[in-house]
Design a protein around this motif. Structure first.
Motif, PDB file in Angstrom:
ATOM      1  N   GLU A   1     -22.366 -12.409  13.429  1.00  0.00           N
ATOM      2  CA  GLU A   1     -23.379 -13.365  13.861  1.00  0.00           C
ATOM      3  C   GLU A   1     -24.049 -13.941  12.621  1.00  0.00           C
ATOM      4  O   GLU A   1     -24.465 -13.189  11.746  1.00  0.00           O
ATOM      5  CB  GLU A   1     -24.438 -12.687  14.724  1.00  0.00           C
ATOM      6  CG  GLU A   1     -23.918 -12.211  16.059  1.00  0.00           C
ATOM      7  CD  GLU A   1     -25.029 -11.666  16.936  1.00  0.00           C
ATOM      8  OE1 GLU A   1     -25.923 -12.458  17.302  1.00  0.00           O
ATOM      9  OE2 GLU A   1     -25.011 -10.472  17.219  1.00  0.00           O
TER      10      GLU A   1
ATOM     11  N   MET B   1     -20.500 -21.081  16.741  1.00  0.00           N
ATOM     12  CA  MET B   1     -21.119 -19.787  16.630  1.00  0.00           C
ATOM     13  C   MET B   1     -20.533 -18.834  17.667  1.00  0.00           C
ATOM     14  O   MET B   1     -20.358 -17.665  17.379  1.00  0.00           O
ATOM     15  CB  MET B   1     -22.633 -19.913  16.768  1.00  0.00           C
ATOM     16  CG  MET B   1     -23.257 -20.596  15.560  1.00  0.00           C
ATOM     17  SD  MET B   1     -25.027 -20.915  15.642  1.00  0.00           S
ATOM     18  CE  MET B   1     -25.726 -19.350  15.992  1.00  0.00           C
ATOM     19  N   ARG B   2     -20.211 -19.380  18.843  1.00  0.00           N
ATOM     20  CA  ARG B   2     -19.635 -18.549  19.891  1.00  0.00           C
ATOM     21  C   ARG B   2     -18.288 -17.989  19.449  1.00  0.00           C
ATOM     22  O   ARG B   2     -18.011 -16.808  19.612  1.00  0.00           O
ATOM     23  CB  ARG B   2     -19.480 -19.355  21.185  1.00  0.00           C
ATOM     24  CG  ARG B   2     -18.817 -18.578  22.316  1.00  0.00           C
ATOM     25  CD  ARG B   2     -18.596 -19.454  23.550  1.00  0.00           C
ATOM     26  NE  ARG B   2     -17.850 -20.660  23.298  1.00  0.00           N
ATOM     27  CZ  ARG B   2     -16.509 -20.712  23.164  1.00  0.00           C
ATOM     28  NH1 ARG B   2     -15.793 -19.621  23.264  1.00  0.00           N
ATOM     29  NH2 ARG B   2     -15.901 -21.855  22.943  1.00  0.00           N
ATOM     30  N   GLU B   3     -17.433 -18.836  18.862  1.00  0.00           N
ATOM     31  CA  GLU B   3     -16.112 -18.389  18.400  1.00  0.00           C
ATOM     32  C   GLU B   3     -16.242 -17.336  17.311  1.00  0.00           C
ATOM     33  O   GLU B   3     -15.488 -16.365  17.291  1.00  0.00           O
ATOM     34  CB  GLU B   3     -15.296 -19.584  17.889  1.00  0.00           C
ATOM     35  CG  GLU B   3     -14.765 -20.474  18.970  1.00  0.00           C
ATOM     36  CD  GLU B   3     -13.677 -19.797  19.793  1.00  0.00           C
ATOM     37  OE1 GLU B   3     -12.723 -19.247  19.217  1.00  0.00           O
ATOM     38  OE2 GLU B   3     -13.791 -19.823  21.028  1.00  0.00           O
TER      39      GLU B   3
ATOM     40  N   LEU C   1     -18.621 -15.136  16.872  1.00  0.00           N
ATOM     41  CA  LEU C   1     -19.003 -13.881  17.504  1.00  0.00           C
ATOM     42  C   LEU C   1     -17.846 -13.298  18.310  1.00  0.00           C
ATOM     43  O   LEU C   1     -17.522 -12.108  18.172  1.00  0.00           O
ATOM     44  CB  LEU C   1     -20.225 -14.081  18.402  1.00  0.00           C
ATOM     45  CG  LEU C   1     -20.716 -12.843  19.145  1.00  0.00           C
ATOM     46  CD1 LEU C   1     -21.100 -11.738  18.172  1.00  0.00           C
ATOM     47  CD2 LEU C   1     -21.879 -13.188  20.043  1.00  0.00           C
ATOM     48  N   GLU C   2     -17.184 -14.123  19.133  1.00  0.00           N
ATOM     49  CA  GLU C   2     -16.090 -13.629  19.980  1.00  0.00           C
ATOM     50  C   GLU C   2     -14.927 -13.073  19.167  1.00  0.00           C
ATOM     51  O   GLU C   2     -14.352 -12.055  19.513  1.00  0.00           O
ATOM     52  CB  GLU C   2     -15.554 -14.753  20.872  1.00  0.00           C
ATOM     53  CG  GLU C   2     -16.411 -15.065  22.058  1.00  0.00           C
ATOM     54  CD  GLU C   2     -15.826 -16.191  22.898  1.00  0.00           C
ATOM     55  OE1 GLU C   2     -14.674 -16.623  22.642  1.00  0.00           O
ATOM     56  OE2 GLU C   2     -16.526 -16.653  23.811  1.00  0.00           O
ATOM     57  N   GLU C   3     -14.550 -13.768  18.107  1.00  0.00           N
ATOM     58  CA  GLU C   3     -13.335 -13.402  17.383  1.00  0.00           C
ATOM     59  C   GLU C   3     -13.564 -12.396  16.267  1.00  0.00           C
ATOM     60  O   GLU C   3     -12.654 -11.658  15.908  1.00  0.00           O
ATOM     61  CB  GLU C   3     -12.649 -14.657  16.843  1.00  0.00           C
ATOM     62  CG  GLU C   3     -12.169 -15.536  17.973  1.00  0.00           C
ATOM     63  CD  GLU C   3     -11.422 -16.757  17.492  1.00  0.00           C
ATOM     64  OE1 GLU C   3     -11.076 -16.834  16.302  1.00  0.00           O
ATOM     65  OE2 GLU C   3     -11.172 -17.640  18.326  1.00  0.00           O
TER      66      GLU C   3
END
Length: 87
Positions: A11, A1-3, A5-7
């Motif tokens: 969400e 989920m972090r990747e 959002l970051e890339e």
């Protein structure tokens, strides 16, 4: 989920579901890379901002011909995340 959002700035609006592993060779050194594929709902399309990892992103209909510069591997991986229809 972090990747995600970051890339992409997206969400998920629910849990992600693991759909498999992707393995491929990156040119020119033919270095083996592996990535986990997940799928899940995203009810809101959030704006994308280019970053150090991704210069552009677009939404597409995987059931229609794609136009522009699209990597064949990206299309294939995206299609792997779609639900299969029993027939």
């Amino acid at each position: 989920m972090r990747e995600l959002l970051e890339e992409s700035g997206q969400e998920p609006d629910g849990p992600l579901r693991f759909v498999g592993w992707a393995g491929f060779l990156l040119a020119p050194a033919q270095r083996a890379e592996y990535g986990a594929l997940f799928t899940g709902p995203a009810l809101v399309r959030r704006p994308f901002e280019a970053n150090a990892e991704i210069g552009a992103m677009c939404w597409c209909d995987l059931n229609a011909p794609l136009s522009g510069r699209v990597s064949a591997i990206d299309v294939h991986l995206a299609r792997l995340t779609r639900p299969t229809v029993a027939g």
